[in-house]
Design a protein around this motif. Sequence first.
Motif, short mmCIF file in Angstrom:
data_model
loop_
_atom_site.label_atom_id
_atom_site.label_comp_id
_atom_site.label_asym_id
_atom_site.label_seq_id
_atom_site.Cartn_x
_atom_site.Cartn_y
_atom_site.Cartn_z
N LEU A 137 0.83 -1.21 0.00
CA LEU A 137 0.00 0.00 0.00
C LEU A 137 0.87 1.26 0.00
O LEU A 137 0.57 2.23 -0.71
CB LEU A 137 -0.93 0.02 1.22
CG LEU A 137 -2.19 -0.82 1.13
CD1 LEU A 137 -2.84 -0.93 2.51
CD2 LEU A 137 -3.17 -0.23 0.12
N ARG A 138 1.93 1.24 0.78
CA ARG A 138 2.86 2.38 0.82
C ARG A 138 3.44 2.61 -0.58
O ARG A 138 3.52 3.74 -1.05
CB ARG A 138 3.97 2.14 1.83
CG ARG A 138 4.97 3.30 1.92
CD ARG A 138 6.13 2.98 2.84
NE ARG A 138 5.70 2.64 4.18
CZ ARG A 138 5.52 3.52 5.17
NH1 ARG A 138 5.74 4.79 4.96
NH2 ARG A 138 5.14 3.10 6.36
N CYS A 171 0.88 4.20 -2.79
CA CYS A 171 0.76 5.64 -2.47
C CYS A 171 1.92 6.41 -3.08
O CYS A 171 1.71 7.46 -3.71
CB CYS A 171 0.74 5.86 -0.95
SG CYS A 171 -0.83 5.47 -0.16
N ASN A 172 3.12 5.92 -2.90
CA ASN A 172 4.30 6.60 -3.44
C ASN A 172 4.21 6.74 -4.95
O ASN A 172 4.54 7.79 -5.50
CB ASN A 172 5.58 5.87 -3.05
CG ASN A 172 5.88 5.96 -1.58
OD1 ASN A 172 5.34 6.82 -0.88
ND2 ASN A 172 6.72 5.08 -1.08
N ARG A 231 1.66 7.08 -6.70
CA ARG A 231 0.63 8.06 -7.05
C ARG A 231 0.87 9.41 -6.38
O ARG A 231 0.01 10.28 -6.39
CB ARG A 231 -0.75 7.52 -6.65
CG ARG A 231 -1.19 6.35 -7.51
CD ARG A 231 -2.28 5.54 -6.83
NE ARG A 231 -2.72 4.43 -7.64
CZ ARG A 231 -2.05 3.28 -7.78
NH1 ARG A 231 -0.91 3.10 -7.15
NH2 ARG A 231 -2.52 2.31 -8.54
N LYS A 232 2.03 9.54 -5.73
CA LYS A 232 2.39 10.78 -5.03
C LYS A 232 1.35 11.16 -3.97
O LYS A 232 0.97 12.32 -3.82
CB LYS A 232 2.64 11.91 -6.01
CG LYS A 232 3.80 11.64 -6.95
CD LYS A 232 4.07 12.79 -7.85
CE LYS A 232 5.24 12.65 -8.79
NZ LYS A 232 5.90 11.45 -9.01
N ILE A 233 0.89 10.13 -3.25
CA ILE A 233 -0.05 10.31 -2.14
C ILE A 233 0.71 10.03 -0.85
O ILE A 233 1.43 9.03 -0.75
CB ILE A 233 -1.24 9.33 -2.26
CG1 ILE A 233 -2.05 9.64 -3.52
CG2 ILE A 233 -2.12 9.40 -1.02
CD1 ILE A 233 -3.11 8.58 -3.83
N PHE A 268 1.47 8.52 2.44
CA PHE A 268 0.99 7.32 3.12
C PHE A 268 0.72 7.67 4.58
O PHE A 268 1.60 8.18 5.28
CB PHE A 268 2.04 6.21 3.03
CG PHE A 268 1.61 4.91 3.64
CD1 PHE A 268 0.68 4.10 3.00
CD2 PHE A 268 2.12 4.50 4.86
CE1 PHE A 268 0.28 2.90 3.55
CE2 PHE A 268 1.73 3.30 5.42
CZ PHE A 268 0.81 2.50 4.77
N LEU A 298 -7.13 3.36 6.08
CA LEU A 298 -6.25 4.38 5.48
C LEU A 298 -6.80 5.76 5.83
O LEU A 298 -7.39 6.44 5.00
CB LEU A 298 -6.15 4.20 3.96
CG LEU A 298 -5.44 2.95 3.47
CD1 LEU A 298 -5.63 2.77 1.97
CD2 LEU A 298 -3.96 3.03 3.82
N ILE A 323 -7.26 9.47 3.77
CA ILE A 323 -7.35 9.26 2.33
C ILE A 323 -8.82 9.07 1.98
O ILE A 323 -9.54 8.31 2.64
CB ILE A 323 -6.52 8.03 1.89
CG1 ILE A 323 -5.03 8.31 2.16
CG2 ILE A 323 -6.76 7.70 0.43
CD1 ILE A 323 -4.10 7.19 1.74
N ALA A 341 -8.80 5.36 -1.55
CA ALA A 341 -8.34 4.25 -0.71
C ALA A 341 -8.70 2.91 -1.34
O ALA A 341 -7.88 1.98 -1.34
CB ALA A 341 -8.94 4.36 0.69
N LEU A 365 -6.28 2.19 -4.06
CA LEU A 365 -4.99 1.78 -3.50
C LEU A 365 -5.03 0.32 -3.03
O LEU A 365 -4.09 -0.44 -3.25
CB LEU A 365 -4.59 2.70 -2.34
CG LEU A 365 -4.28 4.14 -2.72
CD1 LEU A 365 -4.22 5.02 -1.48
CD2 LEU A 365 -2.99 4.21 -3.52
#
Length: 138
Positions: A62-63, A66-67, A69-71, A73, A102, A105, A110, A113
Amino acid sequence: MLSIEKTLYSGHTFTTGGREGAGRSEDGQLDIKLSPPGAPGSGTNPEQLFAVCWSASFLATLRHACNARKILFPLAATIDAQVDLLHGEQGFFLQARISVSLPEIEPQIALQLIEAARQNCPYSKATRRNIDVTFTLN
């Protein structure tokens, strides 16, 4: 068959006594007693270990999602995993319920993701079409 570019890590363990035994890793980082599920004793069981391992891997995936998608975490992200040992006409089998939290988010993001992690997590890949798995957003 999958094409393997390189081995990133090999977990090497030794187990004795089955569900009433012990397990340890070759490097000594893991040394645990085992007890049958629901039985008295101070050990854990394979279902608990599998739930923890899958959860840790899924959170890492999940991390990564996120990375990509530049979200950011969320540090408070958690997984509540339940792995059930079942018995039926064809013997023993497993099922799993994975609840993902999450915070911070948006639910729609979420869920995207979680789906990305389902596609990429090694444990999710290993269990795909092998056991019943339910993923939910908490």
